[in-house]
Write an enzyme that holds these catalytic residues in place. Sequence first.
Site, short mmCIF file in Angstrom:
data_model
loop_
_atom_site.label_atom_id
_atom_site.label_comp_id
_atom_site.label_asym_id
_atom_site.label_seq_id
_atom_site.Cartn_x
_atom_site.Cartn_y
_atom_site.Cartn_z
N ASN A 169 -2.94 -0.96 11.75
CA ASN A 169 -2.76 -0.84 10.30
C ASN A 169 -1.54 0.05 10.05
O ASN A 169 -1.62 1.27 10.16
CB ASN A 169 -4.03 -0.24 9.70
CG ASN A 169 -3.96 -0.09 8.19
OD1 ASN A 169 -2.91 -0.35 7.58
ND2 ASN A 169 -5.05 0.34 7.60
N ARG B 37 -3.49 -5.48 9.88
CA ARG B 37 -3.91 -5.45 8.48
C ARG B 37 -2.68 -5.57 7.59
O ARG B 37 -1.72 -4.81 7.72
CB ARG B 37 -4.62 -4.14 8.16
CG ARG B 37 -5.05 -4.12 6.74
CD ARG B 37 -5.33 -2.75 6.25
NE ARG B 37 -5.66 -2.82 4.83
CZ ARG B 37 -5.53 -1.81 3.99
NH1 ARG B 37 -5.07 -0.66 4.42
NH2 ARG B 37 -5.83 -1.96 2.74
N HIS C 158 -8.57 -5.22 -1.23
CA HIS C 158 -9.80 -4.87 -0.51
C HIS C 158 -10.56 -6.13 -0.06
O HIS C 158 -11.78 -6.07 0.16
CB HIS C 158 -10.78 -4.05 -1.38
CG HIS C 158 -10.27 -2.72 -1.83
ND1 HIS C 158 -10.44 -2.26 -3.11
CD2 HIS C 158 -9.62 -1.74 -1.17
CE1 HIS C 158 -9.91 -1.07 -3.24
NE2 HIS C 158 -9.40 -0.72 -2.06
N ARG D 55 -5.49 6.56 -10.03
CA ARG D 55 -4.95 5.40 -10.77
C ARG D 55 -5.73 5.20 -12.07
O ARG D 55 -6.94 5.35 -12.10
CB ARG D 55 -5.08 4.13 -9.93
CG ARG D 55 -4.26 4.18 -8.67
CD ARG D 55 -4.48 2.95 -7.81
NE ARG D 55 -4.53 3.34 -6.41
CZ ARG D 55 -4.98 2.57 -5.45
NH1 ARG D 55 -5.43 1.36 -5.69
NH2 ARG D 55 -4.99 3.01 -4.21
N GLU E 289 -13.71 -2.51 7.71
CA GLU E 289 -12.56 -3.42 7.62
C GLU E 289 -11.95 -3.66 9.00
O GLU E 289 -11.51 -4.78 9.29
CB GLU E 289 -11.52 -2.83 6.65
CG GLU E 289 -11.97 -2.92 5.20
CD GLU E 289 -11.31 -1.92 4.28
OE1 GLU E 289 -11.60 -0.71 4.43
OE2 GLU E 289 -10.51 -2.31 3.43
#
Length: 403
Positions: free
Chosen positions: A7, A91, A180, A241, A387
């Site tokens: 990743n 990823r 996601h 955010r 993940e």
Amino acid sequence: MKVLVVNCGSSSVKYTLFEMGNEKKIAWGLIECIGLPEAFYKRETVKSQERKESVKVANHTEAVELIINELLDKNKGIISDVSEIAAVGHRIVHGGDKFSKSVLITEKVKEQLKECFSIAPLHTPAHYAGIVAVEKMLHGIPSVLVFDTAFHQTMPDYAYMYALPYEFYEKDHIRRYGFHGTSHNYVSQRAAVLLNQPLSDLKLITAHLGNGSSITAIENGKVIDTSMGFTPLQGVVMGTRCGDIDPAIIAYLIDQYPEYKDGKTLNDLMNKKSGLTGVSGLSADMRDILKAISEGNKKAQLAFNMLVYSIKKYISAYYGVLNDADALIFTAGIGENSAPVREAVCKNLNALGIELDAEKNKERSSEERFISTNNSKVKIIIIPTNEELMIARESRRVIGNNE
Ligand code: ADP
């Protein structure tokens, strides 16, 4: 059979090496602050405890070299030859509308990935650098791209389109992509196992609540809608955010404030200085917010209430969109660990058949578990996301299909 999951972020490389026979991680770690004096390397294997040290790495190539060489190291390593690695899974944050499923890397795929640079300029060039570095070190070993956006590619057009002039979709590919996806995909598959029903019979609402959060409506294993959009900024209130706001606020800020004249400053404001941080003025971390609430901090309470309310609204909307739900799934840092958030989110959703068992919700565990009452029509399940494992599984599946 071993699969290496990589990743690459803009200044970091994270990795996990899996033994796929029992799906256990055998080595994992990360290099952060690549190209900076404070760069460090943290790693662990099933044979050796965590070690962390400063390193000098100028770029992703050097970081990947360091990681592979250490995996091969006679004393500290975990493999004796690179050929033990059957596949590498990368990823990839954004596949645009070019990639609707995981793909084996070819020269053509690399060219298509380059075309996605502009849509995720912080992430995709770093992913690309990681891919090239891995290819150099692990020559001839198949690599697979697994996209955060791919799982959401089943959304109908009326869900993914924005009501802007159509030319912006055609020319700039402006549409909802969702993120996601690997996590939503993983927890939906696990939910089917736990509910002992095929995914094709299920209506699920999955809530990935971490630093970044997104809610997804899934029917028959296919995404119907998801809260994040063209970028991971849209949707519920998050750590830093803002999530959904009236888009006209952006025009107002540009008109009123000389410092908000370009995309970068506005993006910084909405992605890094808003959400829990912006409203509370304290922290992006839910644990700090909960502590401040217990000390009577009103802004922390407001930030918490806003985050919870935004999640409730998406869950309720997706219940309507699905016209029912078999299960509501909580995952990621907040979803897995924060009983107060889960309790507040589920409160007064009994009209939808969502009934939380207060005691089960409070039990601390890192296991998959049901937290709904026995009478709850909609089952509520905590499923720790994984993940990396999902990427490893996808990589094994893709190389299997291509052998
Ligand atoms: P990311 O989105 O970066 O992958 P995670 O899924 O790991 O992040 O979620 C990190 C967030 O989870 C933290 O910022 C924190 O708000 C929250 N979190 C983790 N543990 C707890 C806890 N015990 N109670 C409340 N919140 C928690």
